[in-house]
Scaffold this motif. Structure first.
Motif, short mmCIF file in Angstrom:
data_model
loop_
_atom_site.label_atom_id
_atom_site.label_comp_id
_atom_site.label_asym_id
_atom_site.label_seq_id
_atom_site.Cartn_x
_atom_site.Cartn_y
_atom_site.Cartn_z
N GLU A 134 -0.96 -22.95 19.67
CA GLU A 134 0.42 -22.92 20.15
C GLU A 134 1.16 -21.85 19.36
OE1 GLU A 134 4.07 -26.16 20.86
OE2 GLU A 134 2.43 -26.61 19.46
N PRO A 142 8.36 -23.72 18.72
CA PRO A 142 7.31 -23.45 19.71
C PRO A 142 7.84 -22.54 20.81
CG PRO A 142 7.48 -25.81 19.23
CD PRO A 142 8.67 -25.16 18.61
N ARG A 143 6.97 -21.61 21.24
CA ARG A 143 7.31 -20.70 22.33
C ARG A 143 6.42 -21.03 23.53
NH1 ARG A 143 9.52 -15.45 22.82
NH2 ARG A 143 10.83 -16.17 21.09
N PRO A 144 6.98 -21.59 24.61
CA PRO A 144 6.15 -21.92 25.79
C PRO A 144 5.52 -20.66 26.38
CG PRO A 144 8.33 -22.96 25.91
CD PRO A 144 8.39 -21.96 24.80
N LEU A 145 4.23 -20.75 26.69
CA LEU A 145 3.50 -19.59 27.23
C LEU A 145 2.80 -19.91 28.55
CD1 LEU A 145 1.91 -18.23 23.93
CD2 LEU A 145 3.92 -17.35 25.12
N GLY A 146 3.17 -21.01 29.18
CA GLY A 146 2.58 -21.33 30.47
C GLY A 146 1.09 -21.59 30.37
N ARG A 152 -3.12 -20.58 26.67
CA ARG A 152 -3.33 -21.55 25.59
C ARG A 152 -4.29 -21.02 24.52
NH1 ARG A 152 -2.52 -26.47 28.37
NH2 ARG A 152 -1.05 -26.08 30.05
N ASP A 202 -2.26 -24.15 34.26
CA ASP A 202 -0.80 -24.17 34.36
C ASP A 202 -0.21 -25.53 34.01
OD1 ASP A 202 -0.76 -21.55 35.10
OD2 ASP A 202 -0.64 -21.94 37.24
N TRP A 203 -0.98 -26.58 34.21
CA TRP A 203 -0.39 -27.91 34.03
C TRP A 203 -1.26 -28.89 33.25
CZ3 TRP A 203 -3.00 -32.04 36.32
CH2 TRP A 203 -3.95 -31.72 37.31
N SER A 214 -3.73 -30.24 30.16
CA SER A 214 -3.92 -30.06 28.72
C SER A 214 -5.27 -29.41 28.45
CB SER A 214 -3.85 -31.42 28.01
OG SER A 214 -4.36 -31.33 26.70
#
Length: 833
Positions: free
Chosen positions: A200, A207-211, A214, A351-352, A354
């Motif tokens: 992450e 935290p920086r969301p990266l779509g 991962r 994309d969605w 884990s």
């Protein structure tokens, strides 16, 4: 300019045979020890047969001896090197400089190839390796073709480059993640592939969301097939395909593709590789293929980040999910290799979903068009769970029975798929024995002669003619030869029975194969005597020094705290070159010795960096053999060698110290006891031990800042986010590993926990080690002060080592670890006798 070799990997016999049949000029493989791919390899007892097999097919065999070697292994290593040469190996591939020097002394005639794990990125690095018997260098995979050409123009020895296969995110030889987090050294053949794990991105503490991204350190795979025209004219000696862990199908398909591409370019012909050929290259194994660094820096292209493992071909995207079928829109450009029943596929829901969740996938049962260019794919009942598939998921074909069929002629060849051209000179005279001289066109010196046991008689009806002679001698069946050239002298109407021609043909091919399979004559000296001579020549230990503290800091914010502590020296490891000058002046004004840390990597275009460092007129912490080669004969500059030079044994340590270093820091692959024993042998005052630091687990050309905090492709257009943001990578255990860029925009990922050696300091001091370095990454001024003052209190015997460890645990931002210093409970010191 010579045509470069196509060089293929072999984990074991199936891959070796596939490489031969598919057209490899050379095959590289390891033994079961001293190899960077510890899970595969041949035994030493198998090696003579391996070499006979290769040589009888006109293929060279290179043995990987590319691990760091510890002191207690040196005698075994010396004997093994002699045995490898005696078995007929055409070269060894070596990482350890001391081992290269040892091999060159034992077998002066055996070519030595410097492994990519030597981290060589400049002509100076090549020259340094050449000093110790290396005749070819495998350049780092992070170089562009233009940089390779620049190095080639100044290289005194052969060069080799990778053209296909997996990329490590870290410079090979400069990855310590396996050592740090699992006690498994990548430099010892035990890579744990921590780069393929999800991380992450933490930017300025958040935290920086990266779509879908991962896997922030997992590069795609290299493919240079479309750059073959340029590559063929570089002047390099070998084109290397990565993959000693890959199966025989991979070896066959990649080898054959590069064989055909190179042959076409070399002959000035258009390539006969089809669209389907290129698709099957990607299908057989890839994480997504591309030229990556070979075409220059583009940080947006190296790491896509959706997945860390084999993906094969992107075949489409899910449009909708029905109870009886999955409807997809096909990917364009797949017409040459369309989806079909029997294909293995996986649905990519990055994309969605884990990263810890298993992916959905299976083998297709049926495929049918449903209008508007869409396809309906169905699976056997219960094979997939359609509830775990959503519109927008990518569909990848991970396996394809057609790929297996394409590889089959090379993997399961009933007769040799690849044959060696031979020349036959025939002397056929009535009244004299029939003589046939057979030779390899590629190796004219390999010649055999066979002749009839009695003179030939004169034919009454049908004398032998050249057509019949060619036909019979050309029936080479299951031999690895092909009659390409026949020179016949036929005189006196001789009668030659067909059975005699067949008998002599069989004798000649058997003799030729036997001659090819013989190991070349080499002068092999007694390995134990050579080792003893080299050990006896190790420079004597210097007198012990008083204990001294050296601090290394990485930002101007840490400078004042370091100066206030008044250590023996301060090392500046700054991102900004220009910031070094005032910092050097400031440290000198405080009456403290100042040292500057050089980058670990210097490429041809980094000449300005090397000149700048030299003009500072300060001692340097040298991290590459290229810079060491440049400065080794300059008496005006004081040099200390850093851990990245990878000294793991007394031979390598002595070699480096004789190359102009005042002191040396040993590789992080050694545990604390090994460091102590080596100090006792070479002299503790010649070593500088790091007692507190964050282990530099990855050192990478890939820039996390540029890739995820900009839309730029390089330092020219990225906006320099590294100068404005603090970045860390948080792993699945919640540890945040700091990332820092250097002057070349290369990133180092540091271990979150501080690695500290308090448990072993009493032992190190008893071994004579007196120079100790404390390195800081993201510590505050208060933390730097606390860590250093605690260590000073220990050296002054105000506290013991246990109390020092307790204070360091309190001061470290994310806790502490023994890391690579850890000594297993069952560890036993084996003296180097």
């Amino acid at each position: 300019m010579h045509k470069p070799e196509i060089m293929s990997p072999a984990g074991y016999w199936p891959q070796l045979h596939a490489a031969i049949e598919a057209g490899a000029d050379a095959v590289y493989f390891g033994l079961t020890h001293f190899t960077a791919r510890a899970k595969v390899g041949f035994t030493l007892d198998e090696l003579p047969e391996v070499m006979r097999t290769l040589h009888r097919r006109g293929v060279k065999g290179y043995v990987t001896f590319n691990t760091l070697v510890f002191d207690h292994e040196l005698r075994t290593a010396a004997r093994t090197l002699a045995a490898i040469a005696a078995a007929g190996a055409d070269a060894i591939i070596v990482q350890d400089l001391g081992i290269a020097a040892l091999a060159h002394q034992i077998v002066p005639d055996l070519p030595i190839h410097g492994s990519t794990q030597m981290s060589i990125t400049s002509a100076e690095g090549v020259a340094f390796a050449a000093r110790y018997g290396v005749s070819r260098v495998v350049l780092a995979r992070e170089l562009s073709l233009a940089e390779v050409a620049a190095i080639r123009s100044r290289s005194p020895i052969e060069l080799e480059i990778f053209v296909h296969g997996a990329l490590c995110v870290s410079y090979s030889g400069q990855c310590f993640s396996s050592e740090a987090w699992g006690g498994r050294s990548a430099n010892r053949g035990q890579c744990a592939q921590a780069c393929r794990l999800p991380y992450e991105l933490i930017v300025d503490g958040k935290p920086r969301p990266l779509g879908a991204a991962r896997y922030l350190l997992s590069p795609g795979d290299l493919a240079a097939i479309d750059d073959m025209t340029t590559i063929a004219r570089l002047g390099v000696s070998a084109l290397k395909i990565e993959g000693r862990y890959k199966d025989a199908e991979y070896v066959a398909i990649t080898t054959n593709a590069y064989r055909r591409a190179l042959d076409a370019v070399w002959a000035g012909l258009p390539s006969d590789l089809t669209v389907a050929d290129r698709l099957y290259l990607e299908q057989v194994y890839s994480r997504g293929l591309g030229p990556h660094f070979l075409r220059g820096t583009n940080h947006q292209a190296v790491v896509e980040g959706r997945a860390p493992r084999h993906r094969g071909l992107l075949m489409g995207r899910v449009v909708r999910v029905r109870a009886d079928a999955i409807i997809i829109i096909p990917e364009r450009g797949r017409e040459a290799a369309p989806l079909k029943p029997g294909d293995g596929v996986v649905f990519d829901a990055a994309d969605w979903r884990s990263p810890e969740e298993p992916e959905e996938g299976g083998r297709i049962f049926t495929v049918e068009p449903v209008g508007d260019g869409l396809l309906a794919i169905r699976f056997a009942k219960g094979a997939i769970n359609p509830r775990r598939i959503r519109a927008g998921d990518l569909l990848w074909r991970t396996s394809d029975p057609q790929t297996e069929r394409i590889a089959r002629p090379f993997v399961q060849a009933a007769a040799p798929a690849r044959r060696q051209p031979v020349r036959v000179t025939a002397l056929v005279r009535a009244g004299a024995p029939l003589e046939l001289h057979w030779s390899l066109i590629a190796q004219p010196s390999l010649t055999v002669t066979v002749q009839s046991p009695t003179p030939l008689t004169t034919a009454q009806n049908r004398p032998l003619d050249e057509t019949t002679l060619r036909e019979q001698l050309g029936r080479l069946g299951d031999t690895p030869y092909q009659l390409t050239e026949l020179n016949a002298v036929i005189e006196g109407n001789p009668f030659v029975p067909v059975s005699l021609l067949n008998q002599l043909r069989r004798q000649a091919t058997a003799a030729l194969a036997e001659l090819q399979g013989r190991p070349p004559a080499m002068n092999i000296l007694d390995p134990e005597q050579v080792l003893d001579t080299m050990l006896a020549a190790v420079a004597p230990s210097a007198p012990p020094d008083t204990a001294q503290i050296h601090l290394l800091i990485r930002s101007p914010d840490q400078l004042e705290a370091a100066i206030a502590l008044q250590p023996a020296s301060i090392t500046l490891d700054y991102l900004d070159l220009e910031g070094l000058k005032p910092a050097v002046t400031r440290v000198r004004a405080a009456g403290i010795a100042v040292r500057v840390a050089a980058p670990r990597v210097l490429k041809p275009e980094d000449e300005r960096v090397a000149r700048f460092l030299r003009k500072l007129n300060v001692p340097l912490l040298v991290r590459s053999t290229g810079l060491l080669d440049r400065l080794r004969d300059d008496p005006t500059v004081e040099l200390t060698g850093d851990f990245s030079l990878n000294a793991a044994n007394i031979l390598t340590a002595d070699l480096l110290l004789r190359s102009g270093l005042q002191r040396l820091t040993l590789t992080h692959d050694l545990n604390a006891e090994q460091i102590a024993h080596l100090a006792e042998r070479i002299g503790g005052s010649r070593l500088e031990a790091i007692v507190y630091h964050h282990l530099p687990v990855f050192h990478t050309e890939h820039c996390v800042f540029c890739r995820f905090l900009s839309t730029g492709t390089s330092y020219k257009d990225c906006g320099r986010p590294c100068e404005r943001h603090h970045v860390a990578l948080r792993d699945t255990h919640g540890r945040a590993h700091p990332v820092i860029a250097d002057v070349g925009c290369r990133n180092t990922v540091f271990g979150a926990e501080a690695q500290e050696a308090s448990k072993y300091l009493d032992r190190w001091r008893a071994a004579g080690i007196a120079h100790y370095r404390l390195e800081f990454v993201h510590e505050t001024a208060a933390q730097i002060t606390a860590v250093t003052e605690a260590f000073r209190a220990y050296l002054q015997e105000e506290i013991d080592a246990a109390e020092l460890g307790r204070r360091w645990r309190q001061s470290a931002p994310q806790g502490v670890t023994e890391g690579s210093f850890f000594v297993p409970a069952n560890y036993q010191y084996i003296p180097l006798m």
